[in-house]
Structures are given as C-alpha cells and as structure tokens.
Design a protein around this motif. Structure first.
Motif, PDB file in Angstrom:
ATOM      1  N   HIS A  50      45.999  61.006  61.536  1.00  0.00           N
ATOM      2  CA  HIS A  50      46.830  60.465  61.672  1.00  0.00           C
ATOM      3  C   HIS A  50      47.055  59.083  62.183  1.00  0.00           C
ATOM      4  O   HIS A  50      45.895  59.152  62.320  1.00  0.00           O
ATOM      5  N   VAL A  51      48.007  58.807  61.458  1.00  0.00           N
ATOM      6  CA  VAL A  51      48.420  56.916  62.389  1.00  0.00           C
ATOM      7  C   VAL A  51      48.993  56.635  63.216  1.00  0.00           C
ATOM      8  O   VAL A  51      50.396  57.492  62.664  1.00  0.00           O
ATOM      9  N   GLY A  52      48.047  56.350  64.398  1.00  0.00           N
ATOM     10  CA  GLY A  52      48.792  55.662  65.661  1.00  0.00           C
ATOM     11  C   GLY A  52      49.143  54.554  65.373  1.00  0.00           C
ATOM     12  O   GLY A  52      48.010  53.571  65.312  1.00  0.00           O
ATOM     13  N   VAL A  53      50.715  53.840  65.177  1.00  0.00           N
ATOM     14  CA  VAL A  53      51.039  52.101  65.295  1.00  0.00           C
ATOM     15  C   VAL A  53      50.974  51.320  65.853  1.00  0.00           C
ATOM     16  O   VAL A  53      52.165  52.207  66.569  1.00  0.00           O
ATOM     17  N   ALA A  54      50.547  50.395  66.496  1.00  0.00           N
ATOM     18  CA  ALA A  54      51.240  49.920  67.888  1.00  0.00           C
ATOM     19  C   ALA A  54      52.290  48.599  67.520  1.00  0.00           C
ATOM     20  O   ALA A  54      51.906  47.802  66.869  1.00  0.00           O
ATOM     21  N   GLY A  55      52.868  48.789  67.773  1.00  0.00           N
ATOM     22  CA  GLY A  55      54.597  47.470  67.795  1.00  0.00           C
ATOM     23  C   GLY A  55      55.552  48.585  66.987  1.00  0.00           C
ATOM     24  O   GLY A  55      55.224  48.838  65.922  1.00  0.00           O
ATOM     25  N   VAL A  56      56.673  47.693  67.420  1.00  0.00           N
ATOM     26  CA  VAL A  56      58.182  48.302  66.220  1.00  0.00           C
ATOM     27  C   VAL A  56      58.594  47.592  65.991  1.00  0.00           C
ATOM     28  O   VAL A  56      60.241  47.134  65.366  1.00  0.00           O
ATOM     29  N   GLY A  57      58.416  45.863  65.569  1.00  0.00           N
ATOM     30  CA  GLY A  57      58.893  45.523  64.695  1.00  0.00           C
ATOM     31  C   GLY A  57      59.032  45.632  63.480  1.00  0.00           C
ATOM     32  O   GLY A  57      58.523  46.271  63.049  1.00  0.00           O
ATOM     33  N   GLY A  58      59.936  44.126  62.852  1.00  0.00           N
ATOM     34  CA  GLY A  58      59.387  44.433  61.356  1.00  0.00           C
ATOM     35  C   GLY A  58      58.005  44.976  60.357  1.00  0.00           C
ATOM     36  O   GLY A  58      58.186  46.019  59.601  1.00  0.00           O
ATOM     37  N   ILE A  59      57.095  44.557  61.043  1.00  0.00           N
ATOM     38  CA  ILE A  59      56.040  44.939  60.540  1.00  0.00           C
ATOM     39  C   ILE A  59      55.931  46.142  60.867  1.00  0.00           C
ATOM     40  O   ILE A  59      54.722  46.969  60.037  1.00  0.00           O
ATOM     41  N   GLY A  60      55.225  46.333  62.041  1.00  0.00           N
ATOM     42  CA  GLY A  60      55.280  47.723  62.287  1.00  0.00           C
ATOM     43  C   GLY A  60      56.245  49.051  61.787  1.00  0.00           C
ATOM     44  O   GLY A  60      55.687  49.934  61.761  1.00  0.00           O
ATOM     45  N   ALA A  77      61.212  62.251  71.279  1.00  0.00           N
ATOM     46  CA  ALA A  77      59.941  62.040  70.925  1.00  0.00           C
ATOM     47  C   ALA A  77      59.965  61.951  69.257  1.00  0.00           C
ATOM     48  O   ALA A  77      58.537  61.826  68.608  1.00  0.00           O
ATOM     49  N   ARG A  78      60.578  62.200  68.577  1.00  0.00           N
ATOM     50  CA  ARG A  78      61.049  61.784  66.822  1.00  0.00           C
ATOM     51  C   ARG A  78      61.604  61.383  66.634  1.00  0.00           C
ATOM     52  O   ARG A  78      63.065  60.811  67.257  1.00  0.00           O
ATOM     53  N   CYS A  79      61.598  60.399  65.380  1.00  0.00           N
ATOM     54  CA  CYS A  79      62.567  59.607  65.305  1.00  0.00           C
ATOM     55  C   CYS A  79      62.945  59.016  64.031  1.00  0.00           C
ATOM     56  O   CYS A  79      61.626  59.320  62.988  1.00  0.00           O
ATOM     57  N   GLU A  80      64.260  58.744  62.851  1.00  0.00           N
ATOM     58  CA  GLU A  80      63.745  58.860  61.674  1.00  0.00           C
ATOM     59  C   GLU A  80      63.997  56.928  61.011  1.00  0.00           C
ATOM     60  O   GLU A  80      64.593  56.047  61.378  1.00  0.00           O
ATOM     61  N   LEU A  81      62.707  56.626  60.266  1.00  0.00           N
ATOM     62  CA  LEU A  81      63.480  55.651  60.306  1.00  0.00           C
ATOM     63  C   LEU A  81      63.582  55.579  58.799  1.00  0.00           C
ATOM     64  O   LEU A  81      63.430  56.667  58.253  1.00  0.00           O
ATOM     65  N   HIS A  82      64.652  53.882  58.556  1.00  0.00           N
ATOM     66  CA  HIS A  82      65.282  54.324  57.282  1.00  0.00           C
ATOM     67  C   HIS A  82      64.433  53.001  56.992  1.00  0.00           C
ATOM     68  O   HIS A  82      64.493  51.116  57.276  1.00  0.00           O
ATOM     69  N   ARG A 139      61.453  42.618  57.655  1.00  0.00           N
ATOM     70  CA  ARG A 139      61.970  42.442  58.660  1.00  0.00           C
ATOM     71  C   ARG A 139      62.531  43.342  58.994  1.00  0.00           C
ATOM     72  O   ARG A 139      63.292  44.324  58.320  1.00  0.00           O
ATOM     73  N   ARG A 140      62.826  43.617  60.519  1.00  0.00           N
ATOM     74  CA  ARG A 140      63.753  44.464  60.844  1.00  0.00           C
ATOM     75  C   ARG A 140      65.277  45.043  61.145  1.00  0.00           C
ATOM     76  O   ARG A 140      65.508  43.175  61.662  1.00  0.00           O
ATOM     77  N   ALA A 141      65.578  45.434  60.487  1.00  0.00           N
ATOM     78  CA  ALA A 141      67.095  45.643  60.773  1.00  0.00           C
ATOM     79  C   ALA A 141      67.713  45.715  61.654  1.00  0.00           C
ATOM     80  O   ALA A 141      69.267  45.388  62.120  1.00  0.00           O
ATOM     81  N   ALA A 142      67.316  46.853  62.467  1.00  0.00           N
ATOM     82  CA  ALA A 142      67.471  47.364  63.666  1.00  0.00           C
ATOM     83  C   ALA A 142      66.714  48.693  63.578  1.00  0.00           C
ATOM     84  O   ALA A 142      65.588  47.941  63.519  1.00  0.00           O
ATOM     85  N   SER A 143      67.060  48.916  65.477  1.00  0.00           N
ATOM     86  CA  SER A 143      65.490  49.597  65.934  1.00  0.00           C
ATOM     87  C   SER A 143      65.121  50.787  65.510  1.00  0.00           C
ATOM     88  O   SER A 143      63.850  51.074  65.240  1.00  0.00           O
TER      89      SER A 143
END
Length: 357
Positions: free
Chosen positions: A7-17, A45-50, A140-144
């Motif tokens: 399991h990998v925890g990613v700190a950061g929710v910008g484009g790179i995260g 607690a869960r979301c879907e990334l596109h 680049r992040r396009a949305a959340s």
C-alpha cells in the motif's frame, strides 16, 4: 509480497500527486491520497481519479483524512508536494512513521530527504528515504479528481538514506514506476540534479511582464537564445558546486536528452525543438509562481549556502537570487525553512557528506 499487498500513501493532491496515484493504481498497488492543506479532496473515504494523456483511465483510490491515517496502512509514502511544503509534511508525518517504512521524496531539493531521515532517527524510527532529483511524471491537475499526465521520464536518478539501502530502494522504485532509474552518488547529488531552479528563475525574471499580465506564453518558445545563455551560465555554476563536493551531475542539455529524448546540442536549439514537438507547457501567469517562490529559495539560495561553506564563488547565482527578490519584493533567501533546520550554515563539506552516508 505481491503488488496487491503493498500500500502506497501519496502526500499531495496536485498534478504530480494525482498522477502518481493513478500510475500506481494502474500498476496494481493499493493507494491512499492525503491533502496536507486539507484542500482538493474531501468527503468520502474513496474517490475515482480520471487520468488522460500518456496514462488514461479511471482509478479508485482511498482518501486519508490526516497524516496519521495516511501512514497507518502505508508500506511506502510518496511525498508529492512542492518543496516549500516538505518540512511541514515531514513534521506532520514524523509521529506516525514506523520502522521499515520507505519514504520516496519526489522531487527533492534543499536536502529535504536528509531532514526527514534525521527527524525519524531522532525519534528512534529506522526508515529508508529515497530521493528523486525530479518527478517521474509531469502532469497538470484539471480538477480535484482529474489529471492530465503529460510525460513519463525515460531516465531518472535516485539516491537513498542510508546509502546502504540504495539497491533495495532502487528495486522498489522500479516496481512502483518502472525500470527508468539510475543511481546517484548520494542525496546531495540528487538535490543538485534538479535543473528547475537554474531554468525557471531566468525564464520568470526575463518574462515577468508576461506573468504579470497573465499572458499565454509557451515557456520553451520564450527560452530565447539570450535567456538560454543565462541558464547555461547558472548551470555551469551548479555543476561546479557539485564538483566541489566530489560529485558529478549531468548538464541541463543532458537532462533534456535523458528526460525528453531531445537531439539538439545547444540549449536554445533544445528549447526550439521542444516547442516544435510539444508546444508547451505554458509559462506561469501568477506572480506567486513557484518558478521564483519555490525554485529560488529551495534551489538557488540553497546552492548559495553550500557554495559559501565550500568556499567557492557563484556570481551568476547570486545575481539571479537578488534579481528575483527585487522583482517580487520578497527576501527569497529567507524563505527556505530547511537550511537552518539542517544547520547548513555552520556545516563543513566533509561533515555534510558524512551525514549523507
């Protein structure tokens, strides 16, 4: 242990995260995302990334509400926030780190990896900290929950603290991101490998009116021959600084060849080649741009401190720091929160290299 077990925890929710999270999920790893600033992702607690671009698809990830929750189930932690947020993120994670965890810092500047490693050791926690001089992906992040993944780098240097952990750390990173990694001599080599400060500061200063007017300006098109010549001089000082510490780092021209398969030899020609093939990325349009607010304090000002303890001049670097501070109206040298935390001003070259073993 299979990928499903890691399991990998990613700190950061910008484009790179977001790009890292999507990449790791498509590779079969469990992934959690945490927003250190409490923005970007919230609620369930869960979301879907596109993801679009070189990586396309939709990927379900977990969302952690805190540093403690992110670290609790993570075997690996990936730090994917701007370097001006590294110290705060490490301070938040420190009480929750466990012996045996691996922390991957992407990308690392100002020896933030050393700060994390020594902070954990001061708490009696034995972790491995992996440094990447830049990011494995550009995005680049396009949305959340939407990200455009623009590039996957073809080669990338890494180092580890302690140095003895490098073979295992390299194997882990290959499992996570693919066989694209070369071994750096130590974490300082990884820090000095980052060419963003020498490229970004001149681009921002010499295109400041475009930034201030929020114009659309593709940055490689505006890396004109005269701007490129300044970048080359800054880059020569960066490489001379590395040599003062017994290290070798590749030139900015070699960096572009490794990262983007460019064929030209001169930086101005490389910029024209990249503009012709990519048409971007666009330059910043915000006077708070990280090109100065992050890359000058954590790149150029950090190098300036190292140069002073090594007893070598860096006139072009010093000029660019002063010009950047002048045009922003900020003391950019004072904005690096890692230099004093690491005690670098009173360090010696031999003492610093010993800490990096």
């Amino acid at each position: 242990m299979t990928r499903q077990d890691i399991h990998v925890g990613v700190a950061g929710v910008g484009g790179i995260g977001l790009a890292n999270a999507a990449w790791l999920r498509q590779a079969g790893f469990g992934v959690s995302l945490w927003s250190p600033r409490g923005t970007g992702l919230a609620g369930p607690a869960r979301c879907e990334l596109h993801a679009t671009g070189v990586l396309g698809g939709s990927f379900e990830v977990q969302v952690a509400a805190s540093a403690a929750e992110l670290s609790r189930h993570a075997d690996v932690l990936v730090i994917a926030v701007p370097v001006n947020g590294h110290k705060a993120v490490f301070d938040a994670l420190a009480p929750h780190l466990r012996t045996g965890q691996t922390v991957v810092v992407s990308s690392m500047s100002s020896l933030s990896a050393l700060y994390a490693y020594e902070l954990a050791r001061s708490r009696g926690v034995d972790i491995t900290v992996v440094s990447m001089g830049t990011t494995t992906l550009t995005a680049r992040r396009a949305a959340s929950n939407e990200v455009k993944v623009m590039t996957r780098r073809t080669r990338l240097g890494i180092s580890a603290l302690p140095q003895s952990a490098l073979p295992r750390a390299k194997a882990l990173c290959q499992a996570l991101f693919g066989d694209v990694f070369d071994e750096d001599a130590n974490a300082l080599a990884s820090a000095l490998t980052n060419i963003n400060p020498v490229a970004h500061a001149p681009l921002a200063v010499f295109n400041w009116t475009r930034i201030e007017r929020a114009e659309n300006w593709p940055q490689y098109h505006y890396m004109t021959p005269h701007v490129a010549s300044v970048i080359v001089r800054l880059d020569a000082e960066r490489r001379a600084l590395a040599r003062a510490f017994g290290l070798h780092v590749r030139s900015i021209e070699e960096h572009f060849a490794k990262s983007f398969n460019t064929r030209s030899e001169q930086l101005a020609d490389i910029a024209a080649e990249l503009h012709a093939s990519r048409g971007g990325p666009p330059g910043p349009i915000d006077v708070g741009t990280r090109f100065l607010g992050e890359d000058v304090p954590y790149g150029l000002a950090f190098s300036s401190v190292l140069a002073r303890i090594a007893g070598m001049p860096m006139p072009c670097t010093e000029t660019m720091i002063e010009a950047s501070s002048l045009i922003t109206g900020r003391d950019l040298r004072a904005e690096n929160d890692l230099i004093d935390a690491l005690g670098l001003r009173s360090e010696t070259p031999d003492g610093l290299l010993e800490r990096l073993r």
